[in-house]
Structures are given as structure tokens and as C-alpha cells.
Write a protein that holds these residues in place. Structure first.
Motif, mmCIF file in Angstrom:
data_model
loop_
_atom_site.group_PDB
_atom_site.id
_atom_site.type_symbol
_atom_site.label_atom_id
_atom_site.label_comp_id
_atom_site.label_asym_id
_atom_site.label_seq_id
_atom_site.Cartn_x
_atom_site.Cartn_y
_atom_site.Cartn_z
ATOM 1 N N GLY A 258 -20.940 37.081 -21.784
ATOM 2 C CA GLY A 258 -20.109 38.070 -21.103
ATOM 3 C C GLY A 258 -18.710 38.133 -21.671
ATOM 4 N N ARG A 259 -18.219 37.024 -22.149
ATOM 5 C CA ARG A 259 -16.860 36.974 -22.705
ATOM 6 C C ARG A 259 -16.786 37.627 -24.083
ATOM 7 N NH1 ARG A 259 -13.469 31.319 -23.649
ATOM 8 N NH2 ARG A 259 -11.737 32.209 -24.857
ATOM 9 N N TYR A 260 -17.816 37.425 -24.917
ATOM 10 C CA TYR A 260 -17.721 37.840 -26.315
ATOM 11 C C TYR A 260 -18.446 39.151 -26.636
ATOM 12 C CZ TYR A 260 -16.062 33.054 -26.843
ATOM 13 O OH TYR A 260 -15.357 31.887 -26.726
ATOM 14 N N TRP A 261 -19.297 39.628 -25.732
ATOM 15 C CA TRP A 261 -20.035 40.863 -25.992
ATOM 16 C C TRP A 261 -19.114 42.055 -26.236
ATOM 17 C CZ3 TRP A 261 -24.537 42.450 -27.616
ATOM 18 C CH2 TRP A 261 -24.968 43.751 -27.358
ATOM 19 N N PRO A 262 -18.096 42.302 -25.394
ATOM 20 C CA PRO A 262 -17.215 43.452 -25.646
ATOM 21 C C PRO A 262 -16.523 43.366 -27.004
ATOM 22 C CG PRO A 262 -16.931 42.657 -23.411
ATOM 23 C CD PRO A 262 -17.757 41.637 -24.115
ATOM 24 N N GLU A 263 -16.072 42.180 -27.372
ATOM 25 C CA GLU A 263 -15.396 42.032 -28.661
ATOM 26 C C GLU A 263 -16.345 42.360 -29.805
ATOM 27 O OE1 GLU A 263 -12.698 38.585 -30.703
ATOM 28 O OE2 GLU A 263 -14.700 37.982 -30.051
ATOM 29 N N PHE A 264 -17.558 41.845 -29.747
ATOM 30 C CA PHE A 264 -18.509 42.123 -30.819
ATOM 31 C C PHE A 264 -18.800 43.615 -30.915
ATOM 32 C CE2 PHE A 264 -22.885 43.033 -32.086
ATOM 33 C CZ PHE A 264 -22.836 42.591 -33.402
ATOM 34 N N CYS A 265 -18.996 44.246 -29.781
ATOM 35 C CA CYS A 265 -19.300 45.679 -29.790
ATOM 36 C C CYS A 265 -18.163 46.480 -30.420
ATOM 37 C CB CYS A 265 -19.563 46.166 -28.368
ATOM 38 S SG CYS A 265 -21.056 45.456 -27.615
ATOM 39 N N LYS A 266 -16.926 46.102 -30.137
ATOM 40 C CA LYS A 266 -15.766 46.816 -30.683
ATOM 41 C C LYS A 266 -15.683 46.650 -32.193
ATOM 42 C CE LYS A 266 -12.903 46.506 -26.508
ATOM 43 N NZ LYS A 266 -11.720 45.836 -25.877
ATOM 44 N N VAL A 267 -15.717 45.390 -32.681
ATOM 45 C CA VAL A 267 -15.526 45.172 -34.115
ATOM 46 C C VAL A 267 -16.702 45.699 -34.927
ATOM 47 C CG1 VAL A 267 -14.049 43.170 -33.724
ATOM 48 C CG2 VAL A 267 -16.498 42.826 -34.128
ATOM 49 N N SER A 268 -17.873 45.794 -34.337
ATOM 50 C CA SER A 268 -19.040 46.272 -35.068
ATOM 51 C C SER A 268 -19.160 47.789 -35.050
ATOM 52 C CB SER A 268 -20.312 45.652 -34.497
ATOM 53 O OG SER A 268 -20.534 46.078 -33.159
ATOM 54 N N GLY A 269 -18.238 48.458 -34.363
ATOM 55 C CA GLY A 269 -18.268 49.915 -34.317
ATOM 56 C C GLY A 269 -19.228 50.491 -33.295
ATOM 57 N N ARG A 270 -19.611 49.693 -32.296
ATOM 58 C CA ARG A 270 -20.520 50.175 -31.265
ATOM 59 C C ARG A 270 -19.922 49.948 -29.872
ATOM 60 N NH1 ARG A 270 -25.816 50.730 -32.847
ATOM 61 N NH2 ARG A 270 -26.018 51.725 -30.799
#
Length: 410
Positions: free
Chosen positions: A267-279
Motif C-alpha cells: 500500500g505504501r509503494y504502489w502509488p509511487e511505482f504507478c507514477k514512475v512507470s507512467g501508469r
């Protein structure tokens, strides 16, 4: 540089990697290590010309990384312990030593008179160290073992690394894998025993088995099994990610390289991954917009992550992920490890001159004192220091010749 073992004298009657690796670490830390090798055969590891199908010694060279790793910094004495004249030499070395190490089996120790009682007759204060496959007691005390059998297979790593349904067991990732971990374990035990002797006057017998080191390495799962009364049932592992977290597991890039995620708080890292990956739209996707939903739908999220990672090259992902908060790593082969930027920045790959004067490099032991990299010295040639060490014991040249004629030394 602090060398906490400076002044400590170590006597080793052992071969191959388990146990010799321990005294190599002690040598890195400043100890004086004398390695006893059979006067004719030497350490059996010197005879290994290939390891895992790879040449261990390059043509035209005397340098063998497989031997140098667990034997660097030592002096070698060729001594046939079964020959009567050799015993007096060994006893003199025992008298001058703080630590005695061996990985010989009980029958060989008894035959050569290097059991605890034999060594302690000569030096009551010596710390005695036994490395074994399965422990000094029990039904397998006389059974030999290598790290492939005792550590990897019996200690739980082999089963843990083998996927369910595989048609063969996963092999160890490297030669000497358990041996080197075990050697580091022994070195720590010796340090503790030396401290205890210095503060209490009491000496120790140290036992370390490859099986015990293997069980320690897999204690996380073994302890869960002890709690459950058997192998705990685990949910099926999805192809990508884990059963409850899409940001744990390996993912393949478009150029067939691998990146491993280990973001234990999805839950903590999902938003960050989605942002940097362009999704960024995946942050509010109804399947994943709460930590509970993300965990419940982890297999589906893992498939999406796999598709996203597969869209770009390894180098592109290195740049994208460089500054994220979540934990990840590149999956490196042996050459990648040998050139790892952080290992080199921290002096964990050390250089030295081999016996032919050629500059070489080896992986350093992982312990540093005062932020100072270890200084490595090359390993010995076979029986290279026999005359030198025996002269230090007071033997004359005439006595050395007599011992050589008798086959006691080389």
C-alpha cells in the motif's frame, strides 16, 4: 588499519574450503596463520582444475582463485603427520598457537593424534575448533559432508530454492556457497572464544557443522514449520509477484534482464511505482485503490507489473527506478557482482600480487573495521614456508635435511 587479531597465532590442519575459509578471515583480521598440508599430497583443493565446469586455473598460471579465496594470507608447511619425526614439529607449533582448527573426520583425527585431548596435552590453553558435516555428536558424527550435501540439501536451502513441480532440485548458486558462510561463522565463534579466554581465562572447544549453518540460514521457514507441526501450507505462487503483493518478486525487462522488487508494504509503494512507470491511473483503479484490494488482487496486479516492466529495457528501468523509495535490486551474474559499484566503493573487492607478481583481485570478507577495507595477502604455494617456519622453531639446516629424508616434511 585496525587488525583485531594481530598477535593471535592460528594453526590449521584442514583442507578444501570449510574451515580454511575461517582462518583466511582471521588472517585478513591480522592473525598469523600456519596451514599444515600433507608433505606429498597437499590440500586436496589445489588439485581442482575445474569447478562447476569452469577452469579453476588459467593456462600458464599458478593462480587459482578457488584455492586463494580460503587460503589467502597464510603460510604453508608441508608436514606428514603420520611420520614420527613430524610429530615433534607439530607439537612445537601447537605450543606457540592460540587456536587449532581442523575439519578432519574423527577416525583421521584419532589416527593422527589431533583430537582435543591430544592437542590439549601439548597446550592446555589452546582454543580447539572442529568443523564437521553433521555435528560432533549423534549418529552421523563420523559421516563426511560437503556444503552441497550437509548445508544445501540437508539444511533446507535446496528444497526452499526448488519450485513446486520442478523435475530436478535447484543447484547451489556457487561453489563453496555453504562453506564460505560456514567459515565466516567459525571466525565469529573464534573471536568470541578468544575474548572469553582473555577475560575469564577459560578456553573453549568450538563445533560448527555445515548442517547447523544450513539450518540457521533457513531458520525462518524451519521455525514456522516447528510452530505448525509440519510444512506450513502456502497459497499457490502466481507467475508474477507474490500471492499477496505484486511488488515482491522478479520481473523481466524487454532485453531479457531481470529486476527484483522487495517492497514489503504494497500500500505504501504502489502509488509511487504507478507514477514512475507512467501508469498513474492504476492508483485509483477499483481493483487496487486500497491496500486490502491490492493484496486481494495481487496476482492480477502482478500481471500488469510484468507487462509494464517488459515494455522497457534494463537500462531504462535503472534510470526510472534510481530514486524511488521502494526497495529493489538488479539481478546480477558473477561478472556483475565482480564489478558492483557499491562493492567497489566500499573496498569489498581487494587487490594483491600473486606468486608470479601479477595483480589479482578477490572478494574481501564482509567485515570492515573503522571504515577501512581489508588488506589481502596472497595464498601460499604448496609447502612454501616449511623451512622458514621450522627455522623459527629453532631447527637447524641439518635437522631439516634429516626430516626431508625421512619424508616428514617437504
Amino acid at each position: 588499519m585496525l587488525q583485531p587479531m594481530q598477535g593471535v597465532r592460528v594453526l590449521e590442519v584442514a583442507q578444501f574450503t570449510f574451515v580454511p575459509a575461517a582462518s583466511a578471515v582471521l588472517a585478513d583480521w591480522g592473525a598469523e596463520v600456519i596451514k599444515i598440508e600433507h608433505a606429498e599430497r597437499g590440500d586436496g583443493q589445489r588439485g581442482l582444475t575445474t569447478v562447476l565446469g569452469v577452469d579453476a586455473i588459467m593456462k600458464g598460471s599458478r593462480f587459482s582463485p578457488v584455492f586463494e579465496g580460503p587460503n589467502r594470507g597464510k603460510r604453508s608447511v608441508g608436514l606428514s603427520l603420520e611420520v614420527p619425526g613430524a610429530r615433534e614439529v607439530l607439537d612445537e607449533l601447537i605450543k606457540r598457537s592460540d587456536v587449532f582448527l581442523t575439519n578432519f573426520l574423527p577416525e583421521a583425527r584419532a589416527k593422527l593424534r589431533i583430537n582435543v585431548e591430544d592437542i590439549r596435552k601439548v597446550n592446555p590453553d589452546i582454543i580447539y575448533v572442529r568443523g564437521s558435516g553433521f555435528g560432533a555428536r549423534g549418529p552421523e558424527a563420523n559421516k563426511g559432508g560437503y556444503d552441497m550435501t550437509s548445508f544445501w540439501a540437508r539444511g533446507g536451502s535446496g528444497a526452499g530454492a526448488t519450485p513446486a513441480g520442478a523435475d530436478r532440485m535447484s543447484p547451489m548458486p556457487a561453489g563453496g556457497y555453504g562453506d564460505n558462510i560456514g567459515g565466516m561463522t567459525i571466525a565469529g565463534g573464534i573471536a568470541a572464544a578468544l575474548y572469553a579466554r582473555a577475560t575469564t581465562g577459560q578456553t573453549s572447544v568450538i563445533d560448527v557443522s555445515l548442517l547447523g549453518v544450513g539450518a540457521w540460514a533457513t531458520q525462518f521457514t524451519a521455525n514456522l514449520a516447528l510452530q505448525a507441526g509440519g510444512v506450513p501450507l502456502r497459497p499457490p505462487v502466481p507467475r508474477h509477484g507474490s500471492a499477496r503483493n505484486p511488488l515482491v518478486g522478479p520481473y523481466q525487462t524487454s532485453d531479457d534482464r531481470w529486476i527484483l522488487f522487495s517492497m514489503l508494504q504494497p500500500g505504501r509503494y504502489w502509488p509511487e511505482f504507478c507514477k514512475v512507470s507512467g501508469r498513474p491511473e492504476l492508483i485509483t483503479d477499483e481493483r487496487f485503490n486500497t491496500v486490502e484490494k491490492l493484496m486481494a488482487n495481487a496476482p492480477a496486479a502482478g500481471e500488469l507489473v510484468a507487462g509494464i516492466i517488459a515494455e522497457k529495457t534494463f537500462d531504462e528501468w535503472l534510470e526510472i527506478l534510481a530514486n524511488i523509495e521502494g526497495q529493489w535490486a538488479t539481478v546480477q551474474d558473477s561478472w556483475g557482482v565482480a564489478n558492483d559499484v557499491s562493492l567497489r566503493a566500499n573496498g569489498m573487492i581487494a587487490s594483491f600480487d600473486d606468486a608470479d607478481g601479477i595483480r589479482r583481485e578477490l572478494i574481501a570478507n564482509p567485515v570492515q573495521f573503522d571504515e577501512t577495507p581489508a588488506t589481502l595477502r596472497r595464498g601460499p604455494l604448496f609447502a612454501e614456508h616449511t623451512d622458514e617456519v621450522l627455522r623459527e622453531l629453532g631447527l637447524t639446516d641439518e635437522q631439516l635435511v634429516e626430516l626431508k629424508i625421512a619424508g616428514a616434511i617437504t
